[in-house]
Design an enzyme around this catalytic site. Structure first.
Site, PDB file in Angstrom:
ATOM      1  N   HIS A 151       0.911  -1.203  -0.048  1.00 28.01           N
ATOM      2  CA  HIS A 151      -0.019   0.335   0.083  1.00 28.01           C
ATOM      3  C   HIS A 151       0.677   1.247  -0.053  1.00 28.01           C
ATOM      4  O   HIS A 151       0.252   2.345  -0.237  1.00 28.01           O
ATOM      5  CB  HIS A 151      -0.921  -0.018   1.348  1.00 28.01           C
ATOM      6  CG  HIS A 151      -1.737  -1.152   1.522  1.00 28.01           C
ATOM      7  ND1 HIS A 151      -2.516  -1.693   0.758  1.00 28.01           N
ATOM      8  CD2 HIS A 151      -1.747  -1.788   2.710  1.00 28.01           C
ATOM      9  CE1 HIS A 151      -2.709  -2.827   0.828  1.00 28.01           C
ATOM     10  NE2 HIS A 151      -2.512  -3.013   2.434  1.00 28.01           N
ATOM     11  N   ASP A 209       4.031  -8.466   0.974  1.00 24.78           N
ATOM     12  CA  ASP A 209       4.590  -8.939   2.144  1.00 24.78           C
ATOM     13  C   ASP A 209       3.588 -10.334   2.524  1.00 24.78           C
ATOM     14  O   ASP A 209       4.206 -11.071   2.843  1.00 24.78           O
ATOM     15  CB  ASP A 209       4.996  -8.252   3.250  1.00 24.78           C
ATOM     16  CG  ASP A 209       3.883  -7.140   3.849  1.00 24.78           C
ATOM     17  OD1 ASP A 209       2.885  -7.261   3.053  1.00 24.78           O
ATOM     18  OD2 ASP A 209       4.096  -6.274   4.669  1.00 24.78           O
TER      19      ASP A 209
END
Length: 529
Positions: free
Chosen positions: A74, A296
């Site tokens: 993000h 991730d």
């Protein structure tokens, strides 16, 4: 025969880690790590410096045949036409764009529901609650998730509103892992008139699916939604009709069409560029291949070898419950993020801003270390004598309460002891993750196995009370760097050209069991509201 080496890079909120790995066995060969600066707004140059330091500590990357980067999701990296960073990156845990997230939801919810939408359960009213729910549902249908302050698009919208001059300079929007991969390929800022090769930016489905302007089910960017976010920088506002047609100022639409977004590669695709030999692969014939990389959480699931029915709970800076699903998931409440994974499947995910730092807050409040916190908590009983911590220290994303603060509830003169407060902090951490798990289960995801990872998984108190609060046995993978392992595994997969990723072993240190304590979660729900 000399073994083939690959590298997995984890550029997280807190640090960069480089794991040089045997491509055949998954064995760690060398490892390096370097810290990132604190804060929710950070210069990407700090990540580049940390990567170089971590690679040096890992013994260099000259002998590495393939490399992939897993990164914090993000984060907004804005580049101008020269490839220079327009402003410090806003990270996932920066909540300043909460008003823009709410506005984007309201914009999509403003138009009345169509008959088809009403038939599918969409509210038809015109009150604020109906508009909000309608907006969330339309966002979920458009891109799999409803905007919250963490997502990239809301940060673009904040920039357009708060810093319009910066928004008008945007030539490319990248995520942290995209930008670092681009730098590893040898690109970066150039002088005026030079070619910054912004078209060499690349990403993958998992990370792109966390932007709010990429539809992972259709595998395409929604530039019309990007134009909606950019509209304030061009003196206007956007709108959406009942059929989902977005209208934005002409200049905002032109800007959204002009802005370079990273090419979205498939799970086994090699990037069209290779690593700069001065950075990686200098001693490898043909150079070092760059794999797509990924977000991730998706990389961690690949590192864990997760399959359909597996749920990972990761206790790091954030807390994350992620499941593997064969098909797209659409949570019409907007609480679950409908992300993609790194293998072609999907990764429904619920994330809390507050993770293992909840334990850190407890240690600071009581003036104890981790072992002492666990010892104190052990002197209490399930439910902490009636005290409940609602642990929204930095606001919260699940549930979406960006302006919330933490509260200790149910305190009396009789129950206010160090032991009960310590227990309340541990149970508050676990109950916040139980919230995430319940949301995932609500989508119909069958939970066959729970894997507990992250720094917070080392806590003896978390291990002791986790099975009771989650009401499920918990497997403990050996402590390791699973984002970096997943990135290395992807690099080995792309290098091999095989249909499936290499089967690297996963060590389970043990399985946690315990009697269910449903009263703890019920007490938490009462105060959480």
């Amino acid at each position: 025969m000399a073994r083939v080496l690959v590298a997995g890079v984890d550029t997280s909120t807190q640090s960069t880690k480089v794991r040089v790995t045997d491509a055949l066995t998954g064995e760690t060969v060398r490892f390096g790590q370097a810290k990132h600066p604190d804060g929710t707004s950070v210069s990407p140059d700090a990540w580049w410096d940390a990567f170089q330091a971590a690679a040096k500590e890992a013994g260099g990357l000259d002998d590495v045949s393939a490399l992939a980067v897993g990164g914090q999701q993000h984060g907004m990296v804005l580049l101008d036409r020269n490839g220079a960073v327009v402003r410090d990156a806003l990270l996932w845990n920066d909540t300043r764009s909460a008003p823009q997230a709410a506005a984007l939801i309201a914009t999509l919810g403003a138009a009345p529901a169509t008959d088809d939408e009403i038939a599918l359960g969409m509210p038809s009213g015109g009150d604020d609650a109906a508009v909000e729910l309608r907006g969330k549902q339309r966002w979920v249908r458009a891109v799999g998730s409803s905007p919250v302050a963490s997502y990239t698009l809301t940060k673009v919208a904040w920039t357009a509103e708060a810093e319009p001059e910066n928004a008008r300079r945007i030539a490319a929007v990248a995520l942290p892992h995209d930008w670092l991969s681009w730098r590893i390929a040898g690109y970066g800022p150039v002088d005026d008139g030079g070619d910054a090769h912004l078209d060499a930016l690349f990403t993958d489905r998992s990370d792109a699916s966390g932007t709010s302007y990429f539809d992972a089910a259709a595998n395409e960017y929604r530039r019309d939604l990007l134009a909606l976010a950019l509209a304030p920088a061009y003196g206007g506002t956007g709108s959406v009709d009942s059929y989902g047609t977005v209208s934005a100022p002409t200049e905002a639409t032109a800007a959204a069409d002009r802005i370079t977004l990273p090419a979205v590669l498939g799970p086994r695709d090699a990037a069209p560029v290779k690593a700069d030999p001065s950075i990686a692969g200098k001693d490898v014939p043909g150079g070092c291949i760059l794999a797509p990389g990924g977000g991730d959480n998706a990389m961690a699931s690949l590192g864990l070898g997760m399959a359909v029915g597996d749920v990972s709970i990761s206790l790091g800076t954030s807390g994350v419950a992620a499941a593997i699903a064969e098909n797209p998931t659409y949570d019409m409440t907007g609480a679950i993020s409908g992300f993609a994974d790194c293998t072609g499947h999907f990764l429904p995910l619920a994330c809390t801003i507050n993770g293992s730092r909840i334990s850190d807050a407890g240690r600071a409040a009581l003036g104890v270390d981790y072992d002492e916190l666990a010892a104190l908590a052990a002197q209490s009983e399930p439910g902490a004598g009636g005290i409940t911590l609602v642990p929204y220290f930095d606001g919260e994303r699940t549930p979406n309460r960006p302006d919330a603060t933490a509260t200790l509830n149910g305190m009396t003169l009789a129950n206010t002891t160090k032991a009960n407060i310590a227990r309340a902090f541990v149970e508050g951490l676990l109950c916040s993750q139980r919230d995430c798990l319940e949301l995932v289960k609500h989508l119909g995801v069958e939970v066959r196995r729970i894997l507990l990872i992250g720094g917070g998984a080392k806590s003896e108190a978390v291990r002791a009370y986790g099975p009771g609060v989650l009401e499920h046995d918990i497997d403990l993978p050996a402590t390791d760097e699973y984002v970096a392992i997943g990135a290395a595994r992807q690099a080995a997969w792309v290098l091999s050209g095989e249909a499936e990723p290499p089967a690297w072993p996963l060590t389970i240190d043990g399985t946690l069991t315990g009697e269910p304590t449903p009263e703890v979660y019920a007490q938490y729900v009462k105060y959480r509201g």
